[in-house]
Design a protein around this motif. Structure first.
Motif, PDB file in Angstrom:
ATOM      1  N   THR A 178       0.845  -1.266  -0.033  1.00  0.00           N
ATOM      2  CA  THR A 178      -0.008  -0.029  -0.060  1.00  0.00           C
ATOM      3  C   THR A 178       0.880   1.130  -0.068  1.00  0.00           C
ATOM      4  OG1 THR A 178      -1.758  -1.306   1.073  1.00  0.00           O
ATOM      5  CG2 THR A 178      -1.759   1.110   1.593  1.00  0.00           C
ATOM      6  N   TYR A 204       7.618   4.761  -0.733  1.00  0.00           N
ATOM      7  CA  TYR A 204       7.634   3.667   0.501  1.00  0.00           C
ATOM      8  C   TYR A 204       6.303   3.369   0.874  1.00  0.00           C
ATOM      9  CZ  TYR A 204       8.133   8.221   3.012  1.00  0.00           C
ATOM     10  OH  TYR A 204       7.651   9.117   3.379  1.00  0.00           O
ATOM     11  N   ALA A 205       6.051   2.090   1.289  1.00  0.00           N
ATOM     12  CA  ALA A 205       4.633   1.496   1.655  1.00  0.00           C
ATOM     13  C   ALA A 205       4.222   2.318   2.972  1.00  0.00           C
ATOM     14  CB  ALA A 205       4.680  -0.053   2.067  1.00  0.00           C
ATOM     15  N   ASN A 206       3.105   2.713   3.078  1.00  0.00           N
ATOM     16  CA  ASN A 206       2.642   3.624   3.894  1.00  0.00           C
ATOM     17  C   ASN A 206       1.126   3.697   4.128  1.00  0.00           C
ATOM     18  OD1 ASN A 206       2.626   5.691   5.885  1.00  0.00           O
ATOM     19  ND2 ASN A 206       3.869   7.303   4.582  1.00  0.00           N
TER      20      ASN A 206
END
Lengths: 90, 436
Positions: free
Chosen positions: B276, B321-323
């Protein structure tokens, strides 16, 4: 602004680093079944919370390291020290 | 929101200019568009996620397959996620034949939507330019144009002079750092009013008997017979869902969430190839109309269109970056402003009104994950990355067919979860705002 704690360079802006995704130990290619290998390649836990992940300090020490970050709040915890080999970082 | 139960009407009041004038002159108010219902203990099917995908799925389950005992559950309000945060662009000029056929069907459904749902979705097919700033991307544009033509989609590659004619505000000179060398021109592409699409599907589904439950969060998916703990996982089947308002038993659960797709699927013991990432967008103050088409630059990571109110809507690439946090960042606005000025130096004095972000579920091949899973009765319509809004009508139609008939429709065969086991990735490099 996300400050990523590099074990060698200290806190650096995330734009100085490259994100390497979730940190999973790599299965042994000689013994892993195709299903295990594909799971390692593609499947992700993708939690909304604490995640051990890899970063590459691209414009600093140019080393990979792994660190825990909370993906909901962007806090880091337990930053690595130089030579830290935890996680699945190659 | 008041829980006043069923409104007890059969036919929706038709929206029309005459009805607007009549009600306006007589000072009448409009009836509530959808009901608030009590949560029943059992449904024929439960759709998780009350965005365009979930509502379209419920609508097509009722309309095409006669399944009206359906509940749509959303933990917030209808259209609170990606459905209300996207930049509302619709197009079908993709790169893979699977993608082109799929999104082309979606454009056709959007073209019929205003009549079918009796709501003005303001679909404006104003044309769509995908700019190329290098020989390599120009070659990809030619490739896409040829794949599109084979699929019957109107697209062609045009040069800087024609770009200037279509869109005079673009700087087509050789002054910028990355001069515009050409573009993929896609006349049927355009923008839709995204909220109206949400409300249109919700209203139409409601009148066929589908129940929409807002502020109803799914906390677990109940399964039996699987190889994991609590009967979850491969080989099992779905028996119901647990929510903050009680348990529901149902044989079919459809995961239509974005952002939380992995977390919901994990509740059924299904792991997904998804991470995500937030995608940030911004809107400027309104000015007179000057931008006649939608303009996209993959190399500069920006896409821009002008709304009917005159604001410029910008989107960019997903955060690296995924977050799960939807906070905006200054790096985004700085980068965006630089890229936009590279394309259109004339907007340098315009001010940004606000910025926001939405969650994108990114898959390794920039294609969705759709259809049945190893858990019987648990279907997914997830992994919609940066291209979910434009695909909503066709996804709803196809997933409804998959759920109602138990088969996998041909249009979504290529997007099955099993493609990662079979090594048959789709590789959709025509997706928006992905670095390639």
């Amino acid at each position: 602004m996300l400050l990523v704690p590099c074990p060698n360079c200290g806190p650096r802006n995330s734009t100085d680093l490259r994100y390497g995704g979730e940190s999973h130990a790599r299965p042994d290619p000689n013994t892993a079944s195709p299903a295990e290998w594909r799971a390692y390649l593609y499947l992700r836990d993708n939690p909304a919370g604490w995640l051990r992940e890899n970063w590459y300090c691209a414009s600093g020490c140019r080393r990979w390291f792994s660190v825990e970050r909370n993906t909901a709040t962007n806090e880091f915890r337990d930053p690595p020290l130089p030579g830290d080999k935890r996680g699945g970082a190659a | 929101m008041r829980g006043n139960g069923r409104l007890g009407r059969k036919r929706p009041p038709k929206y029309s200019a005459a009805a607007l004038a009549w009600k306006g002159l007589r000072g009448q108010s409009w009836p509530r568009v959808w009901r608030d219902c009590d949560l029943k203990r059992s449904y024929d099917a439960v759709v998780i996620g009350g965005g365009v995908h979930g509502l379209a799925t419920a609508y097509y389950l009722a309309r095409n397959h006669g399944m009206t005992d359906v509940a749509v559950l959303d933990k917030a309000y209808l259209g609170s996620g990606g459905s209300g945060r996207n930049t509302a662009i619709v197009r079908s000029n993709y790169l893979t034949p699977e993608g082109v056929a799929f999104y082309d069907r979606s454009v056709h459904l959007y073209e019929q939507m205003a009549v079918e749902l009796n709501i003005n979705v303001m679909f404006s097919q104003r044309g769509h330019l995908t700019l190329a700033h290098s020989d390599a991307s120009l070659r990809t544009m030619h490739w896409r144009a040829e794949v599109n033509k084979l699929g019957g989609v109107n697209s062609s590659v045009i040069g800087p002079d024609e770009i200037k004619k279509e869109c005079p505000s673009l700087d087509t000179s050789d002054h910028p750092r990355y001069p515009i060398q050409g573009a993929l021109y896609h006349p049927p592409g355009g923008v839709v009013r995204h909220d109206a699409v949400v409300w249109g599907y919700a209203r139409a589904a409601d009148h066929m008997g589908v129940e929409m439950h807002q502020k109803t969060e799914v906390t677990d998916i109940l399964c039996e017979g699987g190889d994991g703990p609590d009967g979850k996982g491969a080989g099992g089947r779905v028996t119901g869902v647990r929510t903050n308002r009680g348990d529901i038993s149902t044989p079919i659960v459809i995961n239509c969430t974005a952002g939380w797709a992995s977390l919901i699927s994990t509740m059924a013991g299904v792991r997904l190839p998804i991470t995500t990432h937030p995608l940030q967008a911004a809107v400027t103050e309104p000015v007179k109309m000057f931008l006649p088409t939608v303009v996209v630059s993959g190399s500069l990571h920006v896409y821009v269109s002008q709304t009917d109110r005159g604001e410029l809507v910008f989107g960019a690439s997903v955060d690296p970056y995924a977050n799960y946090s939807v906070r905006g960042s200054l790096e985004f606005t700085e980068g965006l402003a630089g890229h936009v000025l590279e394309l259109m130096p004339g907007v340098s004095r315009m001010r940004i009104l606000r910025q926001w972000s939405g969650l994108c579920d990114m898959t390794p091949d920039y294609s969705p994950v759709m259809g049945h899973t190893p858990v019987e009765g648990f279907l997914v319509d997830v992994g919609w990355g940066t291209y979910g809004f434009k695909a909503a009508p066709v996804s709803g139609e196809q997933i409804a067919e998959a759920a109602a008939t138990g088969t996998t429709p041909k249009l979504i065969e290529a997007f099955a979860l099993s493609r990662f086991d079979d090594g048959e990735l789709v590789g959709e490099k025509g997706a928006a705002s992905v670095g390639h």
